[in-house]
Enzyme design. Structure first.
Site, PDB file in Angstrom:
ATOM      1  N   GLY A 112      86.608  76.816 -24.548  1.00  0.00           N
ATOM      2  CA  GLY A 112      86.237  78.217 -24.365  1.00  0.00           C
ATOM      3  C   GLY A 112      85.312  78.767 -25.423  1.00  0.00           C
ATOM      4  O   GLY A 112      85.334  79.979 -25.691  1.00  0.00           O
ATOM      5  N   ASN A 126      82.110  79.129 -25.129  1.00  0.00           N
ATOM      6  CA  ASN A 126      81.211  80.069 -24.445  1.00  0.00           C
ATOM      7  C   ASN A 126      81.919  81.386 -24.135  1.00  0.00           C
ATOM      8  O   ASN A 126      81.332  82.463 -24.264  1.00  0.00           O
ATOM      9  CB  ASN A 126      80.662  79.444 -23.159  1.00  0.00           C
ATOM     10  CG  ASN A 126      79.444  78.594 -23.427  1.00  0.00           C
ATOM     11  OD1 ASN A 126      78.364  79.114 -23.676  1.00  0.00           O
ATOM     12  ND2 ASN A 126      79.625  77.281 -23.424  1.00  0.00           N
ATOM     13  N   MET A 131      85.680  73.356 -14.962  1.00  0.00           N
ATOM     14  CA  MET A 131      85.339  72.001 -14.529  1.00  0.00           C
ATOM     15  C   MET A 131      85.868  71.678 -13.126  1.00  0.00           C
ATOM     16  O   MET A 131      86.290  70.545 -12.868  1.00  0.00           O
ATOM     17  CB  MET A 131      85.862  70.989 -15.554  1.00  0.00           C
ATOM     18  CG  MET A 131      85.189  71.130 -16.906  1.00  0.00           C
ATOM     19  SD  MET A 131      83.380  70.987 -16.779  1.00  0.00           S
ATOM     20  CE  MET A 131      82.916  71.082 -18.494  1.00  0.00           C
ATOM     21  N   ARG A 132      85.861  72.670 -12.252  1.00  0.00           N
ATOM     22  CA  ARG A 132      86.162  72.429 -10.835  1.00  0.00           C
ATOM     23  C   ARG A 132      84.980  72.897 -10.003  1.00  0.00           C
ATOM     24  O   ARG A 132      84.396  73.955 -10.307  1.00  0.00           O
ATOM     25  CB  ARG A 132      87.403  73.205 -10.377  1.00  0.00           C
ATOM     26  CG  ARG A 132      88.644  72.999 -11.190  1.00  0.00           C
ATOM     27  CD  ARG A 132      89.107  71.573 -11.246  1.00  0.00           C
ATOM     28  NE  ARG A 132      89.458  71.022  -9.940  1.00  0.00           N
ATOM     29  CZ  ARG A 132      89.716  69.727  -9.742  1.00  0.00           C
ATOM     30  NH1 ARG A 132      89.641  68.857 -10.734  1.00  0.00           N
ATOM     31  NH2 ARG A 132      90.040  69.307  -8.543  1.00  0.00           N
ATOM     32  N   ASN A 134      77.014  80.368 -13.522  1.00  0.00           N
ATOM     33  CA  ASN A 134      77.470  79.188 -14.264  1.00  0.00           C
ATOM     34  C   ASN A 134      76.548  78.940 -15.455  1.00  0.00           C
ATOM     35  O   ASN A 134      75.360  79.253 -15.401  1.00  0.00           O
ATOM     36  CB  ASN A 134      77.434  77.966 -13.342  1.00  0.00           C
ATOM     37  CG  ASN A 134      77.967  76.710 -14.012  1.00  0.00           C
ATOM     38  OD1 ASN A 134      78.971  76.747 -14.714  1.00  0.00           O
ATOM     39  ND2 ASN A 134      77.303  75.587 -13.796  1.00  0.00           N
ATOM     40  N   HIS A 192      75.233  75.701 -17.657  1.00  0.00           N
ATOM     41  CA  HIS A 192      75.187  74.237 -17.557  1.00  0.00           C
ATOM     42  C   HIS A 192      74.373  73.681 -18.728  1.00  0.00           C
ATOM     43  O   HIS A 192      73.304  74.210 -19.040  1.00  0.00           O
ATOM     44  CB  HIS A 192      74.548  73.821 -16.224  1.00  0.00           C
ATOM     45  CG  HIS A 192      74.497  72.334 -16.068  1.00  0.00           C
ATOM     46  ND1 HIS A 192      75.604  71.594 -15.693  1.00  0.00           N
ATOM     47  CD2 HIS A 192      73.500  71.448 -16.282  1.00  0.00           C
ATOM     48  CE1 HIS A 192      75.281  70.317 -15.672  1.00  0.00           C
ATOM     49  NE2 HIS A 192      74.011  70.202 -16.025  1.00  0.00           N
TER      50      HIS A 192
HETATM   51  C1  GAR Z   1      79.721  73.934 -21.977  1.00  0.00           C
HETATM   52  O1  GAR Z   1      78.800  73.202 -22.726  1.00  0.00           O
HETATM   53  C2  GAR Z   1      79.254  74.092 -20.558  1.00  0.00           C
HETATM   54  O2  GAR Z   1      77.875  74.141 -20.436  1.00  0.00           O
HETATM   55  C3  GAR Z   1      79.783  72.838 -19.925  1.00  0.00           C
HETATM   56  O3  GAR Z   1      81.042  72.666 -20.492  1.00  0.00           O
HETATM   57  C4  GAR Z   1      81.031  73.142 -21.834  1.00  0.00           C
HETATM   58  C5  GAR Z   1      82.262  73.992 -22.038  1.00  0.00           C
HETATM   59  O4  GAR Z   1      82.423  74.303 -23.379  1.00  0.00           O
HETATM   60  N1  GAR Z   1      79.841  72.983 -18.512  1.00  0.00           N
HETATM   61  C6  GAR Z   1      79.542  71.996 -17.675  1.00  0.00           C
HETATM   62  O5  GAR Z   1      79.218  70.872 -18.042  1.00  0.00           O
HETATM   63  C7  GAR Z   1      79.646  72.363 -16.214  1.00  0.00           C
HETATM   64  N2  GAR Z   1      78.962  71.393 -15.416  1.00  0.00           N
HETATM   65  P1  GAR Z   1      83.301  75.545 -23.837  1.00  0.00           P
HETATM   66  O6  GAR Z   1      84.641  75.446 -23.122  1.00  0.00           O
HETATM   67  O7  GAR Z   1      83.471  75.351 -25.301  1.00  0.00           O
HETATM   68  O8  GAR Z   1      82.561  76.791 -23.495  1.00  0.00           O
END
Ligand code: GAR
Length: 201
Positions: free
Chosen positions: A18, A20, A94-95, A111, A113
């Site tokens: 989390g 982000n 991640m779903r 989203n 990415h």
């Molecule tokens: C982030 O880097 C996000 O871009 C990626 O997961 C990470 C989550 O980090 N998302 C994906 O790859 C989706 N396809 P966080 O939980 O520390 O924010």
């Protein structure tokens, strides 16, 4: 005068640490958006403590408790009905969300990415960039459609790849860029809605 609907009240969906989500919370006092709820599908996710510390309501809905994706997504929709949010933000969720959720929600889903889409969609985007041997990668904030990482980009930020980068060092640099970009885009959407939102806007 009617314009595009401002996206002020947000539900943030998380599966992991989390960081982000934390960036979105940290920027909230100076921003036009308000995080109404954090929804998480993993009981162990670090995002839960972040929400609790910020006094943001938490919904935990483990996907594993459901026989199929549609059942999980209907449960998510039922939770959201209590919060009347303008948009859902996927911050490390991640779903994959199917039309059951996207059409049932009927409002924008956004989203973040860790690549310059359309390059390197799906899982392990930083690893994909290293394996491809590109000089730079980055991150994208985009609208979610029914494909995997295929919806229109709202904004992108470039991240250089350094000699000697590993997946971990590159992922960390991409995340720093995400932490800047995501709150900026959400603030813009809270003020202006979706009109005029494009990668170059
Ligand atoms: C982030 O880097 C996000 O871009 C990626 O997961 C990470 C989550 O980090 N998302 C994906 O790859 C989706 N396809 P966080 O939980 O520390 O924010």
């Amino acid at each position: 005068m009617s314009g595009p609907r401002p996206l002020r009240r947000l539900a943030v969906f998380c599966s992991g640490s989390g960081t982000n989500f934390q960036a979105v919370l940290d920027a909230q006092p100076a921003s036009a958006y308000d995080v109404a709820v954090m929804v998480c599908n993993q009981r162990e996710a670090g995002a839960i403590a972040r929400a609790e510390a910020a006094k943001v309501p938490v919904v935990i809905e483990p996907h594993r408790a459901h026989p199929d994706r549609a059942s999980f997504e209907r449960a998510l929709l039922e939770h959201l009905a209590a919060y009347d949010v303008d948009a859902v933000v996927l911050a490390g969720f991640m779903r994959i969300l199917s039309p059951v959720f996207l059409q049932g929600f009927g409002r924008p889903v956004i989203n973040v990415h860790p690549a310059l889409l359309p390059a390197f969609p799906g899982m392990h985007a930083a690893r994909q960039a290293l394996e491809a041997g590109v000089a730079e990668t980055g991150c994208t904030v985009h609208l979610v459609d029914e494909g995997v990482d295929t919806g229109p980009a709202l904004a992108q930020a470039k991240v250089p790849i350094a000699p000697g980068d590993t997946e971990a060092t590159l992922q960390a640099r991409i995340q720093q860029a995400e932490h800047q970009l995501l709150p900026q885009v959400l603030d813009r959407l809270a003020r202006e809605g979706l009109s005029g939102s494009g990668a170059g806007a």
